[in-house]
Enzyme design. Structure first.
Site, PDB file in Angstrom:
ATOM      1  N   GLU A 117      -5.250   2.970   5.682  1.00 61.63           N
ATOM      2  CA  GLU A 117      -5.204   2.674   4.169  1.00 61.63           C
ATOM      3  C   GLU A 117      -5.694   3.836   3.328  1.00 61.63           C
ATOM      4  O   GLU A 117      -5.348   4.051   2.144  1.00 61.63           O
ATOM      5  CB  GLU A 117      -5.874   1.403   3.752  1.00 61.63           C
ATOM      6  CG  GLU A 117      -5.615   1.024   2.321  1.00 61.63           C
ATOM      7  CD  GLU A 117      -5.738  -0.342   2.149  1.00 61.63           C
ATOM      8  OE1 GLU A 117      -6.651  -0.726   1.149  1.00 61.63           O
ATOM      9  OE2 GLU A 117      -5.622  -1.257   2.957  1.00 61.63           O
TER      10      GLU A 117
ATOM     11  N   SER B  78     -11.286  -0.838   2.631  1.00 59.57           N
ATOM     12  CA  SER B  78     -10.445  -1.041   4.007  1.00 59.57           C
ATOM     13  C   SER B  78     -10.016   0.040   4.630  1.00 59.57           C
ATOM     14  O   SER B  78      -9.521   0.950   3.826  1.00 59.57           O
ATOM     15  CB  SER B  78      -9.514  -2.035   3.534  1.00 59.57           C
ATOM     16  OG  SER B  78      -9.883  -3.340   3.407  1.00 59.57           O
TER      17      SER B  78
ATOM     18  N   ARG C  40       0.810  -1.187   0.015  1.00 59.99           N
ATOM     19  CA  ARG C  40      -0.019  -0.010   0.079  1.00 59.99           C
ATOM     20  C   ARG C  40       0.792   1.284   0.006  1.00 59.99           C
ATOM     21  O   ARG C  40       0.430   2.504   0.640  1.00 59.99           O
ATOM     22  CB  ARG C  40      -0.891  -0.035   1.180  1.00 59.99           C
ATOM     23  CG  ARG C  40      -1.908  -1.307   1.341  1.00 59.99           C
ATOM     24  CD  ARG C  40      -2.869  -1.322   0.003  1.00 59.99           C
ATOM     25  NE  ARG C  40      -3.564  -2.432   0.268  1.00 59.99           N
ATOM     26  CZ  ARG C  40      -3.437  -3.677  -0.374  1.00 59.99           C
ATOM     27  NH1 ARG C  40      -2.031  -3.686  -1.028  1.00 59.99           N
ATOM     28  NH2 ARG C  40      -4.167  -4.343  -0.331  1.00 59.99           N
TER      29      ARG C  40
END
Length: 298
Positions: A284, A214, A167
């Site tokens: 995230e 998420s 990420r």
């Protein structure tokens, strides 16, 4: 400044982040510009850079939580940069294209499609920016090259991806606007496998809800949702901000939650996890506030 901005794209004065993000919260936008093409984008970025005018490049708004305050900035939409080309086992996709839409075209053409493209509702630029991933495959795994624009409006390319980790990408730590991604492929469709994953996602993800996917990154081999579930934090809610009953790492705007409701719930989870497990959860998603930008020059 309005007349100058109109040289580079369609300009709107009545847009809000609320209508442009999947969480459906966010304040007014001073200038919203849908650039005509890549050349227009280069010229616009150069103009904004020279005049020290703050701006933000918006993708599909699926990974953002935005303050309800007004934003005295220029927001740039790349929706017109959506071309797809497949040649010599290479997929070339402009940054404003929506992943799941181009994935369908890739599969229909009989080519193997990168898995994240077929499962994530963001733009190609956004997915590259965060090195999005799904079911064990990350964007970087099939990337060959990235074309991007520097803060001065100069077109450059990147073909080394050492800075791309979980990420995270080169662009999270360096200024630059992604305009195009090149992906490797083969003439062997993985459509059957992708349909299986899409069906699996329908069972485990709260699709068609006001959310941003998420919220927290996983930690090593520990899933963030498992930590939240273990501590029974999945029952927390603040007004209309609550946690999905399908996925404990997804927060939903059930009806009319505002920025503060969602922001407070995120921080409540972080605090509880740290106090009880000693673990610091990292976001995230990206949180956007007017204070993130230098004000317009006087």
């Amino acid at each position: 400044m309005l007349s100058e901005l109109k040289k580079y794209g369609l300009v709107f004065l009545d847009k809000t982040f609320k209508e442009k993000t999947s969480f459906k919260v966010g304040g007014k936008i001073k200038y919203f510009v849908e650039v005509f093409d890549i050349q227009s984008l280069c010229l616009l970025i150069n103009y904004l850079y020279r005049h020290k005018i703050p701006y933000f490049v918006l993708g599909n708004g699926t990974n953002l939580l935005v303050s309800d305050e007004d934003f005295e900035i220029v927001v740039i939409s790349l929706k017109n940069l959506n071309k797809l080309k497949i040649e010599n086992n290479e997929i070339i996709i402009e940054a404003g294209a929506i992943g799941i839409k181009v994935a369908k075209k890739i599969l229909e053409a009989g080519y193997k499609c990168p898995i994240p493209l077929s499962l994530i509702p963001g733009t190609i630029g956004g997915m590259i920016y965060m090195n999005a991933g799904a079911y064990g495959e990350e964007i970087k795994d099939t990337l060959i090259r990235i074309d991007y624009i520097t803060k001065e409006g100069v077109l450059k390319s990147l073909n080394s991806f050492e800075d791309f980790t979980y990420r995270n990408s080169y662009f999270r730590n360096n200024q630059g606007i992604i305009i195009r991604g090149y992906f490797k492929t083969t003439k062997e469709s993985n459509q059957e496998h992708i349909i299986k994953l899409q069906n699996q996602k329908k069972l485990t993800q709260p699709l068609n809800t006001k959310c941003a996917g998420s919220i927290f990154k996983n930690i090593d081999n520990i899933k963030a949702w498992q930590i939240i579930k273990e501590l029974s934090l999945d029952k927390l809610k603040i007004n209309d901000a609550c946690i999905s009953d399908k996925h404990a790492n997804v927060i939903i705007n059930k009806n009319n939650a505002n920025f503060n409701d969602l922001f407070l719930l995120i921080n409540k989870i972080k605090e509880e996890v740290y106090q009880k497990k000693g673990i610091i959860l990292e976001l995230e998603i990206k949180i956007l506030k007017p204070s993130d930008f230098i004000p317009f020059p006087l």
